[in-house]
Design an enzyme around this catalytic site. Structure first.
Site, PDB file in Angstrom:
ATOM      1  N   HIS A   1     -29.502  -7.245  28.712  1.00 35.43           N
ATOM      2  CA  HIS A   1     -30.260  -7.472  27.481  1.00 35.43           C
ATOM      3  C   HIS A   1     -31.651  -6.863  27.689  1.00 35.43           C
ATOM      4  O   HIS A   1     -32.148  -6.826  28.812  1.00 35.43           O
ATOM      5  CB  HIS A   1     -30.369  -8.983  27.285  1.00 35.43           C
ATOM      6  CG  HIS A   1     -30.993  -9.435  26.005  1.00 35.43           C
ATOM      7  ND1 HIS A   1     -32.356  -9.420  25.799  1.00 35.43           N
ATOM      8  CD2 HIS A   1     -30.452  -9.938  24.865  1.00 35.43           C
ATOM      9  CE1 HIS A   1     -32.620  -9.894  24.586  1.00 35.43           C
ATOM     10  NE2 HIS A   1     -31.481 -10.217  23.997  1.00 35.43           N
TER      11      HIS A   1
ATOM     12  N   ASP B   1     -29.898 -13.863  34.925  1.00 35.73           N
ATOM     13  CA  ASP B   1     -30.163 -14.167  33.519  1.00 35.73           C
ATOM     14  C   ASP B   1     -28.960 -14.939  32.987  1.00 35.73           C
ATOM     15  O   ASP B   1     -27.921 -14.355  32.677  1.00 35.73           O
ATOM     16  CB  ASP B   1     -30.392 -12.855  32.757  1.00 35.73           C
ATOM     17  CG  ASP B   1     -30.420 -13.052  31.249  1.00 35.73           C
ATOM     18  OD1 ASP B   1     -30.246 -14.196  30.783  1.00 35.73           O
ATOM     19  OD2 ASP B   1     -30.609 -12.040  30.541  1.00 35.73           O
TER      20      ASP B   1
ATOM     21  N   GLN C   1     -26.472 -16.312  28.472  1.00 39.42           N
ATOM     22  CA  GLN C   1     -25.152 -16.380  27.822  1.00 39.42           C
ATOM     23  C   GLN C   1     -24.149 -17.205  28.613  1.00 39.42           C
ATOM     24  O   GLN C   1     -22.991 -17.323  28.211  1.00 39.42           O
ATOM     25  CB  GLN C   1     -24.596 -14.961  27.623  1.00 39.42           C
ATOM     26  CG  GLN C   1     -25.346 -14.135  26.612  1.00 39.42           C
ATOM     27  CD  GLN C   1     -25.222 -14.682  25.202  1.00 39.42           C
ATOM     28  OE1 GLN C   1     -24.263 -15.371  24.847  1.00 39.42           O
ATOM     29  NE2 GLN C   1     -26.211 -14.387  24.371  1.00 39.42           N
TER      30      GLN C   1
ATOM     31  N   LYS D   1     -29.639 -21.502  23.148  1.00 35.83           N
ATOM     32  CA  LYS D   1     -28.243 -21.070  23.271  1.00 35.83           C
ATOM     33  C   LYS D   1     -27.365 -22.183  23.833  1.00 35.83           C
ATOM     34  O   LYS D   1     -26.166 -22.011  24.028  1.00 35.83           O
ATOM     35  CB  LYS D   1     -28.154 -19.815  24.134  1.00 35.83           C
ATOM     36  CG  LYS D   1     -28.838 -18.616  23.453  1.00 35.83           C
ATOM     37  CD  LYS D   1     -28.615 -17.342  24.201  1.00 35.83           C
ATOM     38  CE  LYS D   1     -29.649 -16.290  23.894  1.00 35.83           C
ATOM     39  NZ  LYS D   1     -29.335 -15.512  22.688  1.00 35.83           N
TER      40      LYS D   1
ATOM     41  N   CYS E   1     -29.687  -6.151  21.152  1.00 28.58           N
ATOM     42  CA  CYS E   1     -30.759  -5.995  22.134  1.00 28.58           C
ATOM     43  C   CYS E   1     -30.217  -5.433  23.436  1.00 28.58           C
ATOM     44  O   CYS E   1     -30.640  -5.834  24.528  1.00 28.58           O
ATOM     45  CB  CYS E   1     -31.486  -7.311  22.404  1.00 28.58           C
ATOM     46  SG  CYS E   1     -32.329  -7.941  20.954  1.00 28.58           S
TER      47      CYS E   1
HETATM   48  C1  PLP Z   1     -28.197 -12.085  28.124  1.00 28.55           C
HETATM   49  C2  PLP Z   1     -29.462 -12.434  27.413  1.00 28.55           C
HETATM   50  N1  PLP Z   1     -30.624 -12.345  28.055  1.00 28.55           N
HETATM   51  C3  PLP Z   1     -31.790 -12.661  27.458  1.00 28.55           C
HETATM   52  C4  PLP Z   1     -31.838 -13.087  26.157  1.00 28.55           C
HETATM   53  C5  PLP Z   1     -33.159 -13.399  25.546  1.00 28.55           C
HETATM   54  O1  PLP Z   1     -33.251 -14.741  25.247  1.00 28.55           O
HETATM   55  P1  PLP Z   1     -34.490 -15.313  24.422  1.00 28.55           P
HETATM   56  O2  PLP Z   1     -34.635 -14.429  23.217  1.00 28.55           O
HETATM   57  O3  PLP Z   1     -34.061 -16.701  24.059  1.00 28.55           O
HETATM   58  O4  PLP Z   1     -35.682 -15.276  25.296  1.00 28.55           O
HETATM   59  C6  PLP Z   1     -30.652 -13.189  25.444  1.00 28.55           C
HETATM   60  C7  PLP Z   1     -30.680 -13.611  24.028  1.00 28.55           C
HETATM   61  O5  PLP Z   1     -30.059 -13.018  23.171  1.00 28.55           O
HETATM   62  C8  PLP Z   1     -29.433 -12.853  26.089  1.00 28.55           C
HETATM   63  O6  PLP Z   1     -28.268 -12.934  25.425  1.00 28.55           O
END
Ligand code: PLP
Lengths: 141, 406
Positions: free
Chosen positions: B123, B200, B203, B226, B364
């Site tokens: 992401h 990270d 998900q 999430k 993203c």
């Molecule tokens: C794999 C992953 N990393 C990071 C993020 C970023 O999360 P946040 O926007 O809640 O900071 C997301 C959110 O879509 C994600 O799916």
């Protein structure tokens, strides 16, 4: 909002068979538009005779709204002067964003008024018009 | 414990909505999951009865608010299998947690030509903060390649773990493709080479239990929204020794012990990294979400999610012109796909008209889109509150969209 108001027959038709789609070589002006929301890209190419847009074609990938809007736009501005095209840009912009805007004398472009009810999709319809506007603005000195 | 999707759904008020005259089928939990009623009530109760600033007052409300806020931290400690509350930092979300590690851990450490290793399927939140720290330090960003199924192979990662690799940061689960990465092995390989690891978990956290000590990673990050909790909440787990060695990231109240104009001494963990008044109500909601998950038969919930994935894969495969993007063997419960002749954005609009919420876009993860040479995909992401019937509706609505645009 009714889906059929968004995807009117004119829009679906221009999406299936975009007009003025393909390369234009040589072109006087070539400009790229990018919609980061959907990842859509389009390249607009124009030829001028004096002040007149003598030819305009486009390439790229986009959703139905974006493709149809671009296709309709190329039809509408071909043969128009810069000022006429910019005036049209203004009318369509209003049509897409102002509830009370009228579509008088806009012909097929009136079909874009359905996009107004889908705020997330307005950018799809307006991308090509903004690209056109940039292409018509006199180059910065 | 028994698990029933149709029963658990009743505990998520938003799922009862009717959209365009049809019951909402919420298939966008990967972007943000709906709130559990206990979360809504915990936030509501706090706002009505307990609100005061935390860590600052001797009066009753402040003591109560502090107890609730720190109670949420204690729940997270257990939930993640961390060693102590000093290892749990509350952040605004995954994004802020990664930026904190990039700036406070990596930046002081990195020298010119050092390397940060990430993977191709990250992401943007796990790409851009590292690019920024590379620009600041002269370090290089190195990317583990992905295969055409959207898998990251251990050997490919190991091949890039060199003597200059300082940091390995990767997703537990890909948001764009659903791939579950072999993180246990990846972390072991990195550790064996003295490389610091950040996972990270944005998900992953709603889908299966995570134990950071068993995993052995140095940092693990995720977002509250999430996992059925409020937005603006997130967690950075860090091994205490690392967090201890790191300078504070932001300065302000709460993160200090003493301040004078000549010298400030910093507070201890975890407060050192929580400058300013935090998202108290959100964190209390996050604590409630943990209680909710703990009360759930998670194995059964996960089995249901797997059934949803299998059913979606079978049902959508029957649609002519539909192509899956991301076909890893081990996938979390989401499908990313393209339909010939129907742009994902148009599909999203048509499905919405049927009351079905999906995500259309680049998720993203532009490098993933670039790899598959597509501008965008449609993504249906599931949670245990989804049903097989909703997936049948999804299948029918996609077929309807194909008709409209053909
Ligand atoms: C794999 C992953 N990393 C990071 C993020 C970023 O999360 P946040 O926007 O809640 O900071 C997301 C959110 O879509 C994600 O799916």
């Amino acid at each position: 909002m009714d889906l059929q108001d968004l995807y009117r027959d004119v829009i679906l038709d221009h999406n299936r068979k975009p007009r003025n789609f393909g390369p234009l070589d040589p072109a006087d002006v070539s400009l790229e538009g990018f919609n980061p929301l959907c990842g859509d890209r389009l390249t607009l190419r124009l030829k001028f005779v004096g002040d007149l847009i003598s030819d305009i074609r486009f390439e790229g990938q986009g959703c139905a709204i974006s493709t149809a809007s671009t296709s309709l736009m190329t039809e509408a501005v071909k043969g128009k002067t810069r000022d006429q095209a910019l005036a049209l840009f203004k009318r369509v912009h209003e049509l897409l964003t102002i509830d009370t805007a009228n579509a008088d004398e806009l012909g097929k472009l009136a079909a874009l008024s359905g996009v107004r009810g889908y705020p997330a999709r307005v950018k799809c319809a307006s991308l090509c018009w903004h690209t056109l506007e940039s292409a018509l603005r006199p180059p910065a000195a | 414990m028994t698990f029933s999707a149709s029963e658990i759904r009743q505990e998520f008020p938003a799922l009862a909505r009717v959209i365009h005259g049809k019951p909402l089928a919420y298939l966008d939990s990967g972007a943000s999951a709906q709130r559990h009623i206990s979360v809504i009530e915990a936030v509501n109760d706090y706002e009505r009865n307990y609100h005061a600033n935390v860590h600052r007052g001797v009066h009753t409300l402040s003591e109560e608010a502090t107890a609730l806020y720190e109670g949420a931290r204690a729940r997270i400690v257990k939930f993640l299998g961390a060693k102590s509350s000093r290892e749990i930092i509350f952040t605004r979300g995954t994004t802020e947690a990664i930026n904190l590690v990039a700036q406070s851990y990596a930046r002081p450490l990195l020298k010119i030509n050092d390397e940060i290793l990430i993977t191709h399927l990250e992401h943007h939140a796990n790409i851009v903060p590292w690019q920024m720290v590379c620009e600041q330090t002269g370090a290089k960003l190195v990317v583990v390649p992905m295969d055409s199924q959207g898998e990251i192979h251990l050997e490919a990662a190991i091949a890039l773990m060199g003597s200059r690799t300082r940091m390995f940061a990767c997703a537990h689960v890909s948001n764009a493709l659903g791939t579950v990465l072999p993180i246990q092995k990846l972390v072991e390989a990195a550790k064996a080479r003295g490389i610091t690891t950040l996972i990270d978990g944005a998900q992953a956290i709603a889908h299966f239990p995570v134990n950071v000590q068993a995993l052995g990673c140095d940092f693990y990050v995720f977002s509250g929204h999430k996992m059925f909790a409020p937005t603006g909440t997130g967690v950075l787990y860090g091994r205490e020794a690392l967090l201890e060695s790191m300078p504070p990231w932001q300065g302000g109240g709460d993160m200090i012990l003493t301040v004078s104009f000549t010298k400030t001494t910093y507070n201890g963990l975890p407060n050192k990294f929580e400058a300013g008044t935090p998202n108290i109500s959100g964190v209390i909601g996050l604590g409630a979400a943990v209680d909710f998950l703990n009360g759930l038969d998670r194995a059964a919930a996960h089995a249901h999610e797997t059934a949803l994935l299998d059913h979606a894969t079978d049902r959508l495969r029957k649609i002519p012109g539909l192509e899956f993007i991301g076909t890893a063997t081990n996938k979390a419960s989401l499908v990313s796909f393209l339909v010939k002749g129907v742009h994902p954005h148009d599909l999203g609009t048509v499905l919405n008209d049927e009351g079905i919420a999906i995500r259309a876009g680049h998720h993203c993860a532009m490098p993933v889109m670039e790899y598959f040479k597509v501008p965008a995909t449609a993504r249906a992401s599931f949670a245990f509150y989804n049903t097989l019937e909703e997936i049948d509706r999804l299948g029918g609505a996609i077929e309807h969209a194909v008709k409209i645009f053909s």
